[in-house]
Design an enzyme around this catalytic site. Structure first.
Site, PDB file in Angstrom:
ATOM      1  N   CYS A   1       0.845  -1.204   0.000  1.00 23.81           N
ATOM      2  CA  CYS A   1       0.000   0.000   0.000  1.00 23.81           C
ATOM      3  C   CYS A   1       0.878   1.250   0.000  1.00 23.81           C
ATOM      4  CB  CYS A   1      -0.877   0.020   1.242  1.00 23.81           C
ATOM      5  SG  CYS A   1      -1.669  -1.561   1.602  1.00 23.81           S
TER       6      CYS A   1
HETATM    7  N1  GLN Z   1      -0.806  -6.749   4.111  1.00 19.98           N
HETATM    8  C1  GLN Z   1      -1.682  -5.627   4.248  1.00 19.98           C
HETATM    9  C2  GLN Z   1      -3.036  -5.889   3.608  1.00 19.98           C
HETATM   10  O1  GLN Z   1      -3.203  -6.813   2.894  1.00 19.98           O
HETATM   11  C3  GLN Z   1      -1.064  -4.351   3.695  1.00 19.98           C
HETATM   12  C4  GLN Z   1      -1.034  -4.401   2.215  1.00 19.98           C
HETATM   13  C5  GLN Z   1       0.008  -3.564   1.535  1.00 19.98           C
HETATM   14  O2  GLN Z   1       0.831  -2.853   2.101  1.00 19.98           O
HETATM   15  N2  GLN Z   1      -0.012  -3.727   0.275  1.00 19.98           N
HETATM   16  O3  GLN Z   1      -3.911  -5.131   3.799  1.00 19.98           O
END
Ligand code: GLN
Length: 249
Positions: A2
């Site tokens: 994210c």
């Molecule tokens: N692992 C977390 C989620 O799936 C954060 C995802 C990310 O940073 N892409 O929400």
């Protein structure tokens, strides 16, 4: 991975930080520039902000991409805030879909976001989860690595830890059990703390306004500073301190 961003300072309209800059979070949802894992961030988004005179933040989250939401555009235009935390999500393996899994996670006066993934989720964290009181596990906002990281952090905050101390504790705990990317971002409306553990983070002073901490620069201004991997950042909106996390990889 994210992308996330936090701001502290004089009142701003969220759109001035999240939408209008050329490479703002809004654009980062389909064209991030420094993202090391994943391509687009369309599995939900969220904005948390503090209204003057109220220490409990408001939050607006949705399941879909940020650009497809007309209400977000209205909110980002009319709100004025001295502190915000926002994120766009690219869900990682084994993590739930939906609004409940979109950052910012919130409780009491805090907002939290995780940029990354825990290797071996969920099995590798069962020992850590078992240390939390059942009531706190039952309060998990979603079945995701990020929601558990938030529960671990919140556990420390509720026992009086400072923002930076709480994040450093969570990273150390997880690192003792498994590997992963743990870029965390946390605010209480007056300070912001962040970690770098496997992905990018930058900060920038906005003259006369305040401080931005973001996964990636939202423009090409030379005022952005990259935070080295394995760091713990803390800011009150004026000064920024960056120090190494106690343990790294
Ligand atoms: N692992 C977390 C989620 O799936 C954060 C995802 C990310 O940073 N892409 O929400």
């Amino acid at each position: 991975m994210c992308r996330h961003i936090a701001y502290l300072g004089e009142p701003v309209a969220p759109q001035d930080l999240l939408v209008h800059p050329p490479y703002a979070l809004y654009r980062q949802s389909w064209a991030p520039r420094t993202q090391r894992h994943g391509t687009v961030n369309v599995d939900g988004f969220g904005l948390g902000w503090y209204a003057d005179g109220d220490e409990t933040p408001a939050r607006y989250r949705r399941t879909g991409p940020i650009w497809a939401d007309e209400t977000f555009a209205d909110l980002a235009r009319v709100v004025r805030t001295r502190a915000l935390l926002a994120a766009v999500r690219s869900a990682t393996e084994g993590c739930a879909a939906g609004e409940g899994a979109a950052a910012p996670f919130a409780a009491e006066r805090w907002l939290f976001s995780h940029n990354g993934a825990v290797a071996g989720w969920p099995g590798k964290l069962d020992g850590l989860a078992a240390l939390l009181p059942p009531a706190e596990l039952l309060e998990l906002e979603a079945h995701s690595d990020s929601a558990l990281l938030w529960a671990l952090t919140l556990h420390r905050l509720r026992r009086g830890a400072g923002l930076d101390e709480a994040l450093a504790g969570t990273v150390a705990d997880v690192a003792a059990h498994t590997t992963g990317r743990l870029n965390l971002l946390l605010t209480d409306g007056t300070s912001v703390a962040a970690t770098t553990w496997g992905d990018t983070l930058h900060h920038r002073a906005l003259p006369g306004l305040g401080t931005v901490v973001a996964s990636e620069p939202y423009d090409d201004d030379p005022g952005w500073t990259a935070v080295p991997d394995g760091s713990l950042l803390l800011t009150d909106g004026r000064g920024v301190t960056v120090r190494p996390l106690p343990s790294h990889y």
